[in-house]
Design an enzyme around this catalytic site. Structure first.
Site, mmCIF file in Angstrom:
data_model
loop_
_atom_site.group_PDB
_atom_site.id
_atom_site.type_symbol
_atom_site.label_atom_id
_atom_site.label_comp_id
_atom_site.label_asym_id
_atom_site.label_seq_id
_atom_site.Cartn_x
_atom_site.Cartn_y
_atom_site.Cartn_z
ATOM 1 N N GLY A 84 0.530 -1.400 -0.408
ATOM 2 C CA GLY A 84 -0.205 0.025 0.185
ATOM 3 C C GLY A 84 0.531 1.529 0.407
ATOM 4 O O GLY A 84 1.827 1.092 0.411
ATOM 5 N N GLY A 86 2.822 3.128 1.487
ATOM 6 C CA GLY A 86 3.658 4.233 2.732
ATOM 7 C C GLY A 86 3.460 5.195 2.850
ATOM 8 O O GLY A 86 4.296 5.342 3.997
ATOM 9 N N LYS A 107 3.903 12.476 -2.525
ATOM 10 C CA LYS A 107 4.531 11.186 -1.980
ATOM 11 C C LYS A 107 5.804 11.975 -1.074
ATOM 12 O O LYS A 107 6.665 13.386 -1.310
ATOM 13 C CB LYS A 107 5.680 10.596 -3.648
ATOM 14 C CG LYS A 107 6.775 9.833 -3.212
ATOM 15 C CD LYS A 107 7.128 9.304 -4.065
ATOM 16 C CE LYS A 107 8.108 8.266 -3.560
ATOM 17 N NZ LYS A 107 8.905 7.293 -5.223
ATOM 18 N N ASP A 119 8.908 5.077 7.537
ATOM 19 C CA ASP A 119 8.086 7.123 8.051
ATOM 20 C C ASP A 119 7.687 8.315 7.364
ATOM 21 O O ASP A 119 6.957 8.595 7.693
ATOM 22 C CB ASP A 119 9.902 7.668 8.600
ATOM 23 C CG ASP A 119 10.929 7.625 7.785
ATOM 24 O OD1 ASP A 119 10.002 7.362 6.322
ATOM 25 O OD2 ASP A 119 11.888 8.116 7.346
ATOM 26 N N GLY A 120 7.206 6.766 6.178
ATOM 27 C CA GLY A 120 6.606 8.094 5.577
ATOM 28 C C GLY A 120 7.176 9.286 4.668
ATOM 29 O O GLY A 120 6.249 10.489 4.406
ATOM 30 N N ARG A 170 3.676 13.985 -8.176
ATOM 31 C CA ARG A 170 3.699 12.927 -9.068
ATOM 32 C C ARG A 170 2.205 12.635 -10.168
ATOM 33 O O ARG A 170 1.232 12.830 -9.491
ATOM 34 C CB ARG A 170 3.627 11.221 -8.709
ATOM 35 C CG ARG A 170 3.801 10.615 -9.937
ATOM 36 C CD ARG A 170 4.303 8.835 -9.412
ATOM 37 N NE ARG A 170 4.079 8.809 -8.425
ATOM 38 C CZ ARG A 170 4.236 7.568 -7.450
ATOM 39 N NH1 ARG A 170 5.320 7.102 -7.467
ATOM 40 N NH2 ARG A 170 3.494 7.003 -7.313
ATOM 41 N N ARG A 177 -1.987 -0.025 -10.287
ATOM 42 C CA ARG A 177 -1.187 -1.631 -10.042
ATOM 43 C C ARG A 177 -1.677 -2.706 -10.382
ATOM 44 O O ARG A 177 -2.682 -3.271 -9.458
ATOM 45 C CB ARG A 177 -0.104 -1.161 -8.617
ATOM 46 C CG ARG A 177 0.542 0.374 -8.548
ATOM 47 C CD ARG A 177 0.872 -0.024 -7.066
ATOM 48 N NE ARG A 177 0.708 1.803 -6.683
ATOM 49 C CZ ARG A 177 2.241 2.038 -6.646
ATOM 50 N NH1 ARG A 177 3.136 1.495 -6.956
ATOM 51 N NH2 ARG A 177 2.205 3.418 -6.752
ATOM 52 N N ASP A 245 3.464 -4.785 -8.140
ATOM 53 C CA ASP A 245 3.250 -3.514 -6.883
ATOM 54 C C ASP A 245 4.075 -2.465 -8.184
ATOM 55 O O ASP A 245 3.505 -1.174 -7.345
ATOM 56 C CB ASP A 245 3.152 -3.232 -5.268
ATOM 57 C CG ASP A 245 4.880 -3.708 -5.192
ATOM 58 O OD1 ASP A 245 5.443 -4.732 -5.048
ATOM 59 O OD2 ASP A 245 5.924 -2.707 -4.541
ATOM 60 N N ASN A 246 4.708 -2.753 -8.323
ATOM 61 C CA ASN A 246 5.052 -1.494 -9.697
ATOM 62 C C ASN A 246 4.905 -1.563 -10.932
ATOM 63 O O ASN A 246 5.077 -0.243 -11.273
ATOM 64 C CB ASN A 246 7.025 -1.293 -8.995
ATOM 65 C CG ASN A 246 7.161 -1.049 -7.815
ATOM 66 O OD1 ASN A 246 6.389 -0.293 -7.030
ATOM 67 N ND2 ASN A 246 8.793 -1.703 -7.561
#
Length: 488
Positions: A84, A86, A107, A119-120, A170, A177, A245-246
């Site tokens: 997910g 993150g 992002k 840590d986001g 972005r 995905r 996932d990419n």
């Protein structure tokens, strides 16, 4: 902008609504005016006035609907479970000037329920690399996410060392995905029917009235993915971390981590220092694309009328689509028609590059100095540099190959051959050293080099006055191309 926030209307199990966590004391890094124009952002006074505050997470316009997406995936060939967003948030969905859907995804704006051990945050170096690479691929004509802009801040982020926190807005035609479907299949299978309808209606509406809309949609994803990876191979781009996932359902390049552009030609090149087995080496990308799709497709057997045979038919065009797109592109890079004799010369040329570790981008561009030397003094210099790197035995191979190549060229209209070569062989790609010089300057608060590289990559197929020798310099033949860290 023309907002079309539809993802937020889906089942709430698919995402978590939340605001961004602001960065401290944000400052402008770079702003992409062309993307802003395409989105309609530039016509909105509120957005233009507050763009730094928006990208840093300090201000959320009323029309934005920020949320973190849930998805899953296979990473390095192993099931990784729930993943997910993150450290990212889907802030808004809009229609651009061409009536195409675009996601605005922020992002580096803090923790989400999917952050796991992270840590986001995002650091400045990786933010600059993603910003420049999305721009570079877009201008090279390869489907890719791009970015509206990025900011730098006083927020400190720990990676291998303490680094500067940054954030990137972005822009991509979709952030769905392959891993989204994997998540649904594992954690909410009852949503697959409606989510598949959403993907078709939003991103492939032309197949809604098809006799078999699901099969048409799946085949289109397969074919777009094959063409995207063929484009990567042709330009010498290695994604570095092709986990499920990419990969996007639209066949656009997404998620720039340990990417790289080929310099000295080595098909076995590994550009991700975490890829100890070479799974995602440059030469393996076409096969990995097929592997990922083969993992993804069986989940759709849950849908009524979709059989194993249906899915086999959907996957079947992958190899032919990839090979046709790649081979046609390879011939165009040489200015030759797509036929057997041309392909024979093309693969001999690649062998010459590999055997002598020649620079991929410069060597292809140098052929213009052979075909039309009077009009291409820059390429003549590239050609002279290339030939001086050849051993005496390799010189003979080159002389033999170039004679047969010119004999083929002479049978064609020269203007068309030169045009194909100029428009398929860039002068500039985002070399790691180029990106690093921009990052080093930015670390000192100086973003002029980011801007210069950005402008240079805006016209990659033309020789430019703002370039310097380092922009097209290959590393020494005995200097391995340094792999890039996943840490970002």
């Amino acid at each position: 902008m023309r907002y079309q926030n539809t993802y937020v209307n889906l089942d709430t199990r698919l995402y978590h609504e939340q605001p961004p966590t602001p960065l401290d004391n944000p400052r402008a890094g770079h702003f992409n005016t062309q993307v802003a124009q395409q989105l309609g952002w530039i016509e909105d006074k509120e957005l233009m006035t507050n763009w730094v505050e928006i990208v840093s997470g300090q201000y959320v316009p009323a029309s934005f609907k920020p949320l973190a997406m849930a998805y899953a995936g296979h990473q390095f060939g192993q099931w990784a479970g729930q993943l997910g967003d993150g450290r990212g948030l889907l802030m808004a969905q809009v229609l651009d000037n061409d009536d195409q859907p675009q996601d605005l995804h922020l992002k580096g704006v803090g923790l989400t329920p999917y952050s796991r051990m992270g840590d986001g945050r995002a650091v400045l170096r990786s933010t600059i690399r993603e910003y420049l690479c999305g721009h570079a691929l877009t201008k090279l004509g390869i489907p890719s996410s791009n970015a509206l802009g990025f900011v730098v801040s006083d927020t400190r982020v720990r990676r291998e060392r303490i680094e500067t926190g940054a954030a990137l807005m972005r822009v991509a035609d979709s952030h769905i995905r392959l891993g989204h479907v994997e998540w649904i299949a594992s954690f909410a299978p009852d949503l697959l029917d409606t989510f598949t309808d959403y993907m078709i209606d939003t991103y492939y509406p032309e197949y809604r009235d098809s006799d078999a809309p699901v099969a048409a949609f799946l085949t289109a994803v397969v074919e777009r993915t094959a063409r995207m990876i063929a484009d990567w191979q042709l330009i010498g781009f290695a994604h570095g971390v092709m986990n499920t996932d990419n990969l996007s359902i639209t066949g656009s390049t997404l998620d720039f981590g340990p990417f790289g552009f080929m310099e000295r030609f080595n098909p076995a090149w590994i550009n991700n220092h975490s890829d100890h087995t070479g799974r995602y080496a440059y030469q393996n990308q076409p096969a990995i694309g097929h592997w990922n799709l083969n993992v993804w497709l069986p989940h759709f057997m849950r849908l009524e009328g979709v059989t194993r045979e249906t899915l086999a038919d959907c996957l079947a065009p992958y190899e032919a689509t990839f090979m046709q797109h790649y081979q046609q592109g390879l011939c165009r890079k040489l200015g030759l028609p797509h036929q057997r004799e041309s392909l024979g010369l093309a693969f001999e040329w690649l062998t010459l590059l590999e055997d002598n570790l020649l620079d991929y981008t410069n060597s292809f561009r140098a052929l213009l100095g052979l075909v039309a030397p009077a009009d291409h003094p820059y390429e003549q210099k590239l050609l002279a540099t290339m030939t001086t790197e050849l051993s005496s035995d390799a010189q003979q191979v080159w002389q033999d190959w170039s004679a047969r190549y010119l004999a083929q060229i002479e049978q064609l209209p020269l203007e068309q051959a030169v045009n194909d070569m100029q428009t398929n062989n860039p002068v500039y790609v985002l070399r790691n050293s180029m990106a690093q010089r921009a990052i080093t300057a930015a670390d000192q608060g100086q973003f002029e080099e980011v801007d210069r590289v950005f402008r240079l990559l805006a016209n990659p197929y033309s020789v430019q006055d703002i370039a310097n020798d380092l922009d097209s310099s290959a590393p020494a033949p005995d200097t391995p191309q340094v792999p890039i860290s996943c840490s970002s």
